[in-house]
Design a protein around this motif. Structure first.
Motif, short mmCIF file in Angstrom:
data_model
loop_
_atom_site.label_atom_id
_atom_site.label_comp_id
_atom_site.label_asym_id
_atom_site.label_seq_id
_atom_site.Cartn_x
_atom_site.Cartn_y
_atom_site.Cartn_z
N SER A 183 65.52 34.48 22.82
CA SER A 183 65.53 34.48 24.15
C SER A 183 64.17 33.36 24.77
O SER A 183 64.11 32.70 25.57
CB SER A 183 65.37 35.73 24.57
OG SER A 183 66.55 36.40 24.47
N ALA A 184 63.03 34.05 23.91
CA ALA A 184 61.52 33.16 24.41
C ALA A 184 61.90 31.85 24.13
O ALA A 184 61.52 30.76 25.04
CB ALA A 184 60.61 33.90 23.61
N ALA A 185 62.38 31.60 22.97
CA ALA A 185 62.74 29.74 22.59
C ALA A 185 63.48 29.11 23.55
O ALA A 185 63.18 28.11 24.13
CB ALA A 185 62.99 29.69 21.21
N GLU A 186 64.58 29.77 23.98
CA GLU A 186 65.51 29.29 25.08
C GLU A 186 64.81 28.74 26.30
O GLU A 186 65.05 27.93 26.81
CB GLU A 186 66.56 30.11 25.05
CG GLU A 186 67.91 29.46 25.83
CD GLU A 186 69.05 30.48 25.97
OE1 GLU A 186 69.55 30.56 27.01
OE2 GLU A 186 69.56 30.98 24.76
N LEU A 187 64.10 30.04 26.64
CA LEU A 187 63.37 29.65 28.00
C LEU A 187 62.40 28.64 28.03
O LEU A 187 62.06 28.22 28.95
CB LEU A 187 62.61 31.17 28.44
CG LEU A 187 63.54 32.26 28.65
CD1 LEU A 187 62.88 33.59 28.66
CD2 LEU A 187 64.35 32.11 30.00
N THR A 188 61.68 28.52 26.79
CA THR A 188 60.79 27.34 26.81
C THR A 188 61.43 25.95 26.52
O THR A 188 60.73 25.25 26.11
CB THR A 188 59.70 27.97 25.95
OG1 THR A 188 60.29 27.81 24.35
CG2 THR A 188 58.94 29.00 26.20
N GLY A 189 62.66 25.93 26.19
CA GLY A 189 63.28 24.88 25.76
C GLY A 189 63.03 24.21 24.44
O GLY A 189 63.10 23.23 24.09
N THR A 190 63.18 25.24 23.57
CA THR A 190 62.79 24.83 22.12
C THR A 190 63.55 25.65 21.26
O THR A 190 64.34 26.50 21.64
CB THR A 190 61.28 24.91 21.73
OG1 THR A 190 60.87 24.39 20.34
CG2 THR A 190 60.85 26.38 21.60
N THR A 191 63.63 25.38 19.77
CA THR A 191 64.31 26.09 18.87
C THR A 191 63.57 27.27 18.66
O THR A 191 62.08 27.39 18.67
CB THR A 191 64.46 25.44 17.63
OG1 THR A 191 63.05 25.03 17.18
CG2 THR A 191 65.18 24.02 17.85
N MET A 192 64.12 28.40 17.90
CA MET A 192 63.45 29.50 17.54
C MET A 192 62.19 29.05 16.40
O MET A 192 61.29 29.64 16.75
CB MET A 192 64.29 30.57 16.88
CG MET A 192 63.54 31.94 16.58
SD MET A 192 64.51 33.40 16.50
CE MET A 192 65.88 32.91 15.23
#
Length: 102
Positions: free
Chosen positions: A23-32
């Motif tokens: 979820s955090a990766a998605e919110l920052t626009g990057t991969t996990m």
């Protein structure tokens, strides 16, 4: 052509942790993977910065600066230690006049 060597790290994590990281990766626009690497790098830099500094109070800093500006004259024990040091490391036990106490 520059060759960049890459290392691999792996971690076993619970589904809950994976969901939070995803979820955090998605919110920052990057991969996990990118998110985890960036977060780990930031934390590592914080630890390195914290552990490589010595924090002192303003009073301690003032005292150190005063000692640097107004050093005490060496006492006899310090002169003897300096003589031993000079003899052991430089083959000469003569203490320069600037280092002799009054």
């Amino acid at each position: 052509m520059n060759v960049i060597e890459k290392e691999r790290i792996t971690a076993r994590i619970s589904s809950n942790v994976a969901a939070v990281l995803s979820s955090a990766a998605e919110l920052t626009g990057t991969t996990m993977n990118g998110f985890v690497v960036q977060a780990a790098l930031e934390k590592a830099q914080q630890v390195i910065d914290r552990e490589s500094r010595t924090m002192i109070t303003g009073n301690d800093a003032a005292m150190l600066l005063n000692l640097l500006d107004n050093p005490r004259k060496p006492n006899k024990a310090m002169e003897r230690a300096f003589e031993r040091f000079m003899k052991e490391n430089h083959g000469n036990s003569e203490v320069p006049i600037a280092y002799k106490s009054a």
